[in-house]
Design an enzyme around this catalytic site. Structure first.
Site, PDB file in Angstrom:
ATOM      1  N   HIS A 128       0.823  -1.208   0.000  1.00 20.07           N
ATOM      2  CA  HIS A 128       0.000   0.000   0.000  1.00 20.07           C
ATOM      3  C   HIS A 128       0.860   1.262   0.000  1.00 20.07           C
ATOM      4  O   HIS A 128       0.662   2.186  -0.797  1.00 20.07           O
ATOM      5  CB  HIS A 128      -0.921  -0.022   1.222  1.00 20.07           C
ATOM      6  CG  HIS A 128      -1.649   1.254   1.423  1.00 20.07           C
ATOM      7  ND1 HIS A 128      -1.254   2.211   2.319  1.00 20.07           N
ATOM      8  CD2 HIS A 128      -2.727   1.758   0.796  1.00 20.07           C
ATOM      9  CE1 HIS A 128      -2.070   3.231   2.248  1.00 20.07           C
ATOM     10  NE2 HIS A 128      -2.977   2.979   1.342  1.00 20.07           N
TER      11      HIS A 128
ATOM     12  N   CYS B 180       2.668  36.388 -20.587  1.00 18.23           N
ATOM     13  CA  CYS B 180       3.780  36.324 -19.637  1.00 18.23           C
ATOM     14  C   CYS B 180       3.293  36.288 -18.193  1.00 18.23           C
ATOM     15  O   CYS B 180       4.090  36.348 -17.265  1.00 18.23           O
ATOM     16  CB  CYS B 180       4.761  37.466 -19.853  1.00 18.23           C
ATOM     17  SG  CYS B 180       4.038  39.083 -19.598  1.00 18.23           S
TER      18      CYS B 180
HETATM   19  C1  PEP Z   1       1.041  40.180 -15.287  1.00 16.11           C
HETATM   20  O1  PEP Z   1       0.372  41.055 -14.771  1.00 16.11           O
HETATM   21  O2  PEP Z   1       0.558  39.127 -15.732  1.00 16.11           O
HETATM   22  C2  PEP Z   1       2.497  40.323 -15.352  1.00 16.11           C
HETATM   23  C3  PEP Z   1       3.239  39.413 -15.958  1.00 16.11           C
HETATM   24  O3  PEP Z   1       3.049  41.363 -14.715  1.00 16.11           O
HETATM   25  P1  PEP Z   1       3.323  41.389 -13.135  1.00 16.11           P
HETATM   26  O4  PEP Z   1       3.059  40.029 -12.601  1.00 16.11           O
HETATM   27  O5  PEP Z   1       4.731  41.799 -12.980  1.00 16.11           O
HETATM   28  O6  PEP Z   1       2.347  42.423 -12.682  1.00 16.11           O
END
Ligand code: PEP
Ligand code: MG
Length: 919
Positions: free
Chosen positions: A492, A874
């Site tokens: 287990h 991002c």
């Molecule tokens: C976001 O806002 O997604 C970004 C990448 O910028 P930060 O996280 O630096 O505000």
């Protein structure tokens, strides 16, 4: 249409076929048994009561739905016909197992009852028929134990104690050594105990037993341990368990019988070897429970070669059929093999890659191996042909790996540069079986409850148990590693830990635990609760102390599969990196550029830099501000130069300053005084300036490009630093592709001001330098207004990067810094005390309905103006597999995420591209 509650299988035919839908109806075990039956594997006959019946049972307040009884009675009749035995027949009874089986494996969490149908009369019949009284009474005593605890709620321990006492009394160590008459005595003791506690005789009517067992399996779905397991595993979509009623076959009939659990490959390394444990003269859960230390499959080859060959053929059939490594349960009754379960097996992260690679490039069996099994009559020719070829394509291999597999691959190992081999020898406590690889160190605890308690306080713990049981699952999850004294690789503890990729060592026979004294002794050395030990799950070694760990070396298969992924994907993968160190690391992980360099992080790096930015903030005149900025310029130039060089020709998106200025101001008196000394501005004035900068809601305040709108000289300094660094690189022959990114844009005019100022500064510097330096100016889309007006902004912007952290915060009206306090209630299901409003945390996995709509709209509108507008993401979502797949569908050119998530993004992007090909 009326609902069908029961599906039958037996004698080579099954009422249902495979597929995900069937799994949701019949559960993993049920569908596995049906498929094995249908493809000609030897499986005892039986029937499966559907998951939906369990759901109905709970809807009716734990009552069986009407109509079920009729179907179960019909199925039992069929079973009697196929087996030639009758339920309750005192001379030759039909005996069945009643086992759970949800759509997803929950090892050991749900209940099982074996040998059902035995009573005081039929046990005698079974003894006569098999000429084996020991076997018959062993089966009966197991049934009484299981039924009493599982169906009738009696505690397990008293009967276990009676069994133990019996062994002591007659001076034997193991269960198979107890003779028939003593087992008969034990059955009488168990029944007396039952009567004393329940106030009635142990049920003798097999139908009463059967209904009791079916309800017990349904009830186990909501037992605490099962609920905990589902919570930990984030299983929220299942409605209940199926019930499998299967004709019994017996592994406890003597030395020609046995029972085992195996994997069609080594689940730790992925190696193409048959891997598993079995016990002779044992039944059902004995192997999984880890009570007796089992034998290796190679012993089976030597002692029961016929059964072993049958098993090898089944291995080849099932891997070729499912095209996946299988986890199997089998019983051998008088040398004849029966399969009791097959399912896709859990594996270590390294094995996940090796198996996928092997399946796509190598055969399971060599020609001679396959021929041998065909000649012996165990392997049908159809499967022999499949087993000598790779069973999947490269695409399927890429699709099979999950982001969890990648994450777990990076689990730590002991850093032997810091703790040398000689030192390791000195602190070695002992060795167990290396059940799950990876290393872990922590304070020793001996109960699951203690592990949970200390885990909640943020302490790292190692859970040490004689054996683990499903009740321990919460503590096992909280622990960094698990160590047990008994059990094999399929016990287990091992199965559950492997599912989580958690370091685990089992079967450490030298380990003696004193639960009362809260201490353990291994090879003469004692460790008390709270003292540190370190486990190396890859080799099974146990050390005293809190040893430093490091990242592991990655298996070759990882590189090959990710290379395949790279060939398939259409989106680029960049990284969010602010330093050359992160950039180099990200390139190693496969990044193809920087999608976000947050320049302000550089201001926090050293005191000198902090003071320079603070000086800029408190400056009372433009000139004073420019002097302070001039101090920052060389730092930023150096940083950008380092990053450009590290990225060696890959594009680098550099974002201008973003956070509100108050984030940089000194927070204590000493800091204020120091700044006052440097700038000559009085302490009072500095304090006043800091107060002035205070904002009630700084996330919606004076930040992002608003800062450069009011203090254009900051932009001048940053753009100067970027271009100077880029020019320096160009002069040194290093290719650079700077992309200057303006944060938090909300309006075209606002962006145009930024863009023009950027170009004035950049173009002048480039012209002066005499080098050719292309660069781009673009913006983040982080504010709903910017997404809505993306067509206007795209008239000026050369690229968009969706900052989905801010876009989520602003679209949902939830502060990204504060929402953590109440978001768990939104995400947790009703069952777990939440409200189940969101399926996932929207700051981790993109809210595709809401924020996603703005993203799609932003891209569409942006590209309506600029057809080839480059678009990326991002925010944190750029490293989340589901969100990445969304980005692909939305038509993004790239995703950008933190360096260690880059491989996850490469894989998810490839999987998204493969989904397109399917359409
Ligand atoms: C976001 O806002 O997604 C970004 C990448 O910028 P930060 O996280 O630096 O505000
Ligand atoms: Mg942002």
């Amino acid at each position: 249409m009326t609902k069908k509650y029961v599906y039958f299988y037996g004698a080579g035919k099954a009422e249902a076929k495979g597929g995900a839908l069937a799994k949701n109806v019949l559960g993993g075990k049920g569908i596995g048994l049906m498929e094995m039956t249908a493809i000609g594997i030897s499986v005892p006959a039986g029937f499966t009561i559907t998951v939906q019946t369990c759901e109905a049972y709970y809807k009716l307040g734990r009552k069986l739905p009407s109509g079920l009884e009729k179907e179960v009675r019909e199925a039992v009749l069929k079973l009697e016909k196929v087996t030639g035995k009758k339920l309750g027949n005192p001379h030759d009874p039909l005996l069945v197992s009643v086992r759970s089986g949800a759509a997803r494996s929950m090892p050991g969490m749900l209940e099982t009852i074996l040998n059902l149908g035995l009573n005081d009369k039929s046990v005698e019949g079974l003894a006569k028929k098999t000429d084996n009284a020991r076997f018959a009474y062993d089966a009966y005593r197991r049934f009484i134990q299981m039924f009493s605890s599982t169906a009738m709620g009696l505690s397990k321990q008293p009967m276990e104690d009676m069994l133990h006492e019996m062994k002591n009394e007659i001076g034997v160590k193991t269960d198979p050594e107890i003779p028939a008459e003593k087992l008969k005595e034990l059955c009488a003791q168990f029944k007396a105990f039952y009567k004393m506690n329940k106030g009635e005789d142990f049920p003798q009517d097999p139908w009463e037993q059967l209904w009791g067992a079916i309800m017990a399996v349904f009830n186990s779905w909501e037992a605490e341990k099962a609920q905990t397991y589902r919570r930990v595993e984030k299983i929220t979509d299942l409605k209940g368990t199926a019930v499998n009623v299967v004709q019994m076959v017996f592994g406890n009939k003597g030395d020609n019988s046995g029972t085992g659990v195996c994997f069609t490959r080594d689940p730790n390394t992925g190696e193409n070897t048959f891997y598993g444990d079995y016990l002779i003269n044992a039944q059902g859960e004995d192997v999984v429970a880890g009570i007796r230390t089992p034998l290796k499959l190679s012993t089976l080859r030597d002692t029961m070669p016929r059964a072993y060959d049958q098993l090898c053929a089944v291995r080849a059939i099932l891997e070729s059929h499912y095209k996946e490594m299988q986890d199997l349960e089998f019983t051998i009754e008088d040398q004849k093999l029966y399969m009791l379960q097959c399912r896709t097996g859990k594996r270590s992260p390294a094995a996940a890659f090796s198996i996928a690679l092997d399946h796509a490039t190598k055969p399971l069996l060599s020609g001679p191996q396959a021929n041998d099994l065909v000649k012996k009559g165990y392997l049908p020719k159809k499967y022999a042909r499949l087993a000598v070829k790779p069973v999947i394509t490269r695409q399927q291999a890429v699709n099979r790996i999950s982001s969890d597999d990648i994450e777990r691959l990076f689990y730590p190992v002991i850093d032997t540069r810091k703790t040398g081999v000689d030192q390791l020898k000195k602190i070695r406590l002992g060795q167990g079986i290396n059940a799950v690889p990876g290393a872990a160190s922590g304070k020793v605890v001996f109960t699951a409850a203690e592990a949970e308690k200390m885990g909640q306080k943020g302490e790292k713990v190692i859970l040490v148990r004689k054996e683990t049981s499903p009740e321990d699952v919460g503590g096992m999850h909280a622990a960094k590693g698990i160590l047990t004294a008994t059990g094999g690789k399929t016990s287990h503890a091992a199965v559950v830990a492997r599912g989580w990729g958690k370091c685990c060592i089992v079967g450490c026979e030298a380990l003696n635990i004193n639960y009362e004294a809260k201490s353990m002794t291994v090879n003469g050395k004692t460790v008390k609760q709270g003292e540190f030990i370190t486990l190396d799950g890859s080799v099974g070694e146990i050390y005293s102390g809190d040893l430093p760990l490091k990242e592991p070396e990655l298996p070759k298969a990882y590189y090959t599969i990710l290379k395949w992924a790279d060939q398939l994907r259409t989106m680029k993968v960049r990284t969010n990196a602010d330093t050359p160190y992160d950039a180099i690391n990200a390139i190693k992980m496969g990044a193809e550029g920087i999608g976000l360099c947050r320049t302000e992080h550089m201001f926090f790096d050293t005191e000198e830099r902090r003071l320079a930015i603070q000086e800029m903030i408190v400056a009372e005149t433009l000139d004073a501000r420019k002097i302070a900025l001039a101090k920052l310029l060389p730092f930023q130039t150096d940083d950008f130069y380092g990053i450009f060089k590290a990225m060696n020709g890959f594009p680098v998106t550099i974002r201008l300053i973003d956070p509100p200025l108050h984030e940089f101001t000194p927070k204590d008196n000493a800091g204020v005084e120091k700044l006052s000394k440097i700038t000559g501005i009085s302490v009072d004035k500095i304090k006043h300036r800091c107060e002035q900068l205070h904002e009630s809601n700084p996330m919606l305040g004076h930040r992002g490009c608003r800062l450069c709108i009011t203090y254009p000289e900051i932009l001048d300094m940053q753009v100067t630093a970027i271009i100077q660094a880029a020019v320096k690189c160009r002069k040194e022959g290093v290719k650079v592709l700077p992309e200057i990114m303006i944060p938090l844009t909300m309006d075209k005019k606002e962006f145009k001001i930024m863009e023009q100022q950027t170009r004035v500064v950049a173009d002048k510097l480039i012209q002066q330098s005499g080098v050719k330096l292309p660069y781009l100016v673009g913006t983040m889309i982080e504010i709903p207004r910017a997404a809505l007006l993306a067509d206007q902004i795209a008239e000026v912007a050369e690229f968009f990067s969706f900052g989905t952290n801010d876009l989520t915060q602003m679209t949902l009206g939830l502060s990204r810094d504060d929402a953590g306090r109440f978001l768990p209630t939104y995400v947790a299901t009703e069952k777990d005390g939440g409200k189940g409003i969101f399926k996932d945390d929207p700051f981790q996995s993109l809210d595709q309905d809401g924020v996603g709509m703005l993203v799609k709209l932003g891209i569409e509108r942006g590209r309506s103006t600029k057809k080839d507008l480059k678009v990326g993401i991002c925010g944190e979502h750029g490293g989340d597999a589901q969100s990445i797949k969304f980005c692909h569908k939305a038509g993004m050119n790239y995703v950008s995420c933190s360096p260690y998530r880059v491989p996850i993004a490469r894989l998810a992007a490839a999987q998204a591209a493969l989904q397109d090909q399917k359409k």
